[in-house]
Design an enzyme around this catalytic site. Structure first.
Site, short mmCIF file in Angstrom:
data_model
loop_
_atom_site.label_atom_id
_atom_site.label_comp_id
_atom_site.label_asym_id
_atom_site.label_seq_id
_atom_site.Cartn_x
_atom_site.Cartn_y
_atom_site.Cartn_z
N CYS A 2 0.85 -1.18 0.00
CA CYS A 2 0.00 0.00 0.00
C CYS A 2 0.89 1.23 0.00
O CYS A 2 2.08 1.16 0.31
CB CYS A 2 -0.91 0.01 1.22
SG CYS A 2 -1.96 -1.44 1.39
N TRP A 75 -3.83 -1.79 -1.50
CA TRP A 75 -3.86 -3.10 -2.14
C TRP A 75 -4.37 -4.06 -1.08
O TRP A 75 -3.70 -4.29 -0.08
CB TRP A 75 -2.47 -3.51 -2.64
CG TRP A 75 -2.47 -4.78 -3.42
CD1 TRP A 75 -2.69 -4.93 -4.75
CD2 TRP A 75 -2.21 -6.10 -2.91
NE1 TRP A 75 -2.60 -6.25 -5.11
CE2 TRP A 75 -2.30 -7.00 -4.00
CE3 TRP A 75 -1.91 -6.62 -1.65
CZ2 TRP A 75 -2.09 -8.36 -3.86
CZ3 TRP A 75 -1.72 -7.98 -1.50
CH2 TRP A 75 -1.81 -8.83 -2.62
N ASN A 101 0.60 0.15 6.02
CA ASN A 101 1.09 -0.76 4.99
C ASN A 101 1.70 -1.95 5.71
O ASN A 101 2.57 -1.78 6.56
CB ASN A 101 2.14 -0.07 4.11
CG ASN A 101 2.77 -1.02 3.11
OD1 ASN A 101 2.15 -1.99 2.68
ND2 ASN A 101 4.01 -0.75 2.72
N GLU A 481 10.57 -15.39 -17.58
CA GLU A 481 10.33 -13.96 -17.46
C GLU A 481 9.38 -13.46 -18.55
O GLU A 481 8.48 -12.65 -18.29
CB GLU A 481 11.66 -13.18 -17.51
CG GLU A 481 11.52 -11.68 -17.46
CD GLU A 481 10.86 -11.15 -16.19
OE1 GLU A 481 10.48 -9.97 -16.18
OE2 GLU A 481 10.73 -11.91 -15.20
N LYS A 485 5.77 -11.66 -17.79
CA LYS A 485 5.40 -10.34 -18.28
C LYS A 485 4.06 -10.39 -19.00
O LYS A 485 3.20 -9.53 -18.81
CB LYS A 485 6.47 -9.79 -19.24
CG LYS A 485 7.68 -9.25 -18.58
CD LYS A 485 7.36 -7.98 -17.82
CE LYS A 485 8.18 -7.87 -16.57
NZ LYS A 485 7.96 -8.83 -15.53
N GLU A 488 1.13 -11.06 -16.54
CA GLU A 488 0.94 -9.96 -15.60
C GLU A 488 0.05 -8.86 -16.17
O GLU A 488 -0.83 -8.34 -15.48
CB GLU A 488 2.29 -9.33 -15.23
CG GLU A 488 3.07 -10.03 -14.15
CD GLU A 488 4.37 -9.31 -13.85
OE1 GLU A 488 4.69 -9.17 -12.66
OE2 GLU A 488 5.07 -8.88 -14.79
N LYS A 604 3.22 -3.15 -6.75
CA LYS A 604 4.63 -3.08 -7.11
C LYS A 604 5.54 -3.71 -6.07
O LYS A 604 6.42 -4.49 -6.40
CB LYS A 604 5.02 -1.60 -7.30
CG LYS A 604 6.46 -1.39 -7.71
CD LYS A 604 6.70 -1.92 -9.10
CE LYS A 604 8.12 -1.69 -9.56
NZ LYS A 604 8.38 -2.34 -10.86
#
Length: 609
Positions: A2, A75, A101, A481, A485, A488, A604
């Protein structure tokens, strides 16, 4: 996961809070809220949805007067996204408001205790428990009440706390979640990340676990865990403000893809002196490097994929056993470590909860810990024996691109450095590898200049609902990876497999029209990879291959379409081949109308386990 921002000063707080939250929305975006002191009380406004919903509700901040306040973008962990579960949370009396958070692990036990004392709860969150607990202990001294409440908490937290009895005061405290304090001529701040305050100041204090900050319009005071005042150094943030802005690009992710050549230069060039790799200010010298009996690489998500590439390269260069472990599993696998074990932790934020826990376990068992981190002053950076910063600058998009690439670059530097220390490469090989590594940025620029071709390929395949990535050796690590990507940001079901494992079950999922993306850059295994491509082609799959100039003629014969990257030494190939994979994911998501910078259910910085 958050975002927290707080301000006390001479300006209208709500305007500043919204601006700061906009910079932090990458940390969570299912709800947002503010609490501002005005008219003798705490005025709390919060709303489910993106930050714009809150902004519209309060007229861009103009509808909420007052010069001291706290804000939050969420979040969800405890309780579904809703107006009630949004932060800030207040105590029943309305006297205490907090933003949080992290996760309070013992919140149920505390909640039961408070309910037994007659406290009524309104949300499903663990955070409300903290607000009620502080109010329960409050008897006129806010800092003491916060301190008593913190002593009862188990878990991770960064907290911003206000009281209607202290009109211009914010108290902040942290444990295992990021929090900074910042100072300016017009007021003082707390925030989860410096990006929230760069518009107003560059003078920040990085808080450590167990520290308290009392922030007022007049200044900042820092206290230790015993509430003794202490002096902390003020750091100057030298990031360009534009680094945290889109700069005319449609999305942060696209901007950060396009920045990769430049940030790799910034990561690598200062660490090359007279043609040699120099890693200054670390204790890892040749004597200890030779004593290392085993290397563990510990990370999560994309950083874990960096670790997979590093495993292949380190074992080849240094000739020591390397084991790669998911941070979330590391502690529970009874790892065998001692003083001759090196544990390499990789994290963009430096606040990844599972990686912090793994680091502490490694330290407890006596291992040497070296970390690769982007955020200066983060928990992982501070608790490691040594740290190598990636210097990627702020990365705002949830799906990492430039942080991944700079982490890769640091592992190359580390590999060459360790090989030099251990005398497993000679001077000629050292010089050759350094020279090749310095060509990476220019070759990335060449790939980026052909982005329209990748956009065209995305237009051919964006309607696929199942996509498989295959590769061998470093190409397999890169396939993981590329698949991550894509899933996501486009929400397409995507999986990556070691190409040699296809016949052990996975090929049963390949049928007419299935898209298989074959990463075929590793020349030593190109013939075997081509055989695997032929296997899926014989099941009527569509094949998009990524290969090198050297092997493009062979790969083209068995593929429907190809993307070609320049030739380079094998160990550096992932730095080139990842770029078209990132661009392909971006363009597919764009064509599907997805929210690229803020993909659903993701945040993130993963500061909870």
């Amino acid at each position: 996961m958050c975002g927290i921002v707080g301000y006390s000063g001479s300006e209208q707080a709500a305007l500043i809070l919204l601006e700061g939250l906009k910079r932090l929305e990458y940390r969570g975006y299912d709800s947002a809220g503010v609490s501002v002191y005005s008219g003798g009380r705490l005025n709390v406004v919060k709303a489910e949805g993106r930050l714009q919903v809150l902004s519209d509700l309060i007229g861009g901040g103009a509808a909420v007067p007052g010069t001291t306040g706290i804000g939050h973008t969420r979040w969800a962990t405890h309780g579904k996204p809703s107006d009630i579960n949004s932060h800030p949370h207040t105590s029943n009396s309305g006297r205490i408001a907090i933003v949080h958070n992290g996760i309070i692990e013992n919140y149920l036990k505390l909640k039961e205790m408070l309910i037994s004392k007659g406290v009524e709860f309104h949300s499903e969150t663990d955070t409300e428990v903290v607000a009620q607990l502080i109010d329960y202990f409050y008897s006129g001294n806010l800092l003491e009440a916060v301190h008593k409440a913190i002593d009862r908490l188990k878990g991770s937290y960064a907290l911003g706390i206000m009281s209607s009895d202290c009109p211009d005061t914010i108290i902040a405290v942290r444990k295992d979640s990021p929090l900074i304090v910042a100072m300016s001529e017009t007021g003082n701040f707390i925030a989860s990340d410096v990006t929230a305050v760069l518009k107003y100041t560059r003078d920040v204090i990085y808080m450590d676990d167990g520290e308290y900050a009392v922030v007022t319009s007049d200044g900042v005071k820092i206290y230790d865990g015993f509430l003794a005042e202490k002096t902390k150094p003020v750091s100057y943030v030298d990031w360009d403000v534009s680094a945290a802005e889109k700069g005319g690009y449609a999305h942060f992710m696209y901007k950060e893809i396009m920045e990769q050549a430049d940030v790799i230069k910034k990561t690598v060039m200062p660490r090359i002196k007279d043609g040699r790799v120099w890693l200054e200010n670390i204790r890892l010298d040749a004597a200890f490097a030779k004593k290392i009996s085993k290397i563990y690489i510990v990370a999560c998500g994309s950083s874990y994929h960096v670790g997979m590439v590093a495993k292949y390269n380190l074992e080849k260069l240094v000739r020591k056993p390397v084991e790669i472990a998911l941070a979330s599993e590391f502690r529970y696998a009874s790892p065998i470590l001692d003083e001759n074990t090196m544990v390499l932790c990789i994290s963009q934020s430096g606040t990844t909860a599972d990686t912090i826990a793994a680091l502490r376990e490694a330290k407890r068992l006596g291992a040497y810990v070296l970390s690769i981190v982007n955020v200066v002053g983060s928990t992982i950076a501070k608790e490691s024996d040594d740290v190598i910063y990636t210097w990627a600058g702020p990365e705002i998009a949830v799906a990492t691109t430039k942080a991944y690439s700079t982490q890769l670059a640091v592992t190359y530097l580390l590999g060459i450095y360790l090989a030099d220390c251990c005398e497993t490469i000679d001077e000629a090989e050292h010089a050759r590898l350094v020279a090749e590594m310095l060509t990476i940025p220019e070759k990335i620029e060449r790939i980026l200049s052909e982005k329209e071709h990748i956009q065209y390929l995305a237009s051919l395949y964006f309607n696929n609902e199942d996509i498989f990535f295959i590769g061998r050796n470093i190409d397999y690590a890169l396939s993981l990876e590329g698949s991550l990507k894509l899933k996501e940001i486009s929400y397409i079901h995507s999986d990556a497999y070691a190409a040699g494992e296809l016949k052990h079950g996975t090929i049963s999922l390949v049928e007419d029209g299935t898209l298989v993306i074959a990463v075929a850059t590793y020349h030593n295994l190109i013939e075997k990879t081509i055989s695997n491509i032929v296997e899926v082609k014989s099941r009527e799959a569509k094949v998009l291959s990524i290969t090198t100039e050297t092997d493009k003629a062979l790969v083209r014969q068995v593929s429907d379409n190809i993307i070609v990257v320049p030739d380079i030494s094998d160990m550096f190939l992932p730095s080139l081949a990842v770029v078209p994979l990132q661009l392909f994911a971006y363009y597919v998501a764009l064509l599907r109308g997805c929210d690229i910078d803020k993909p659903r259910n993701l945040a993130k910085s993963v500061t909870v386990e």
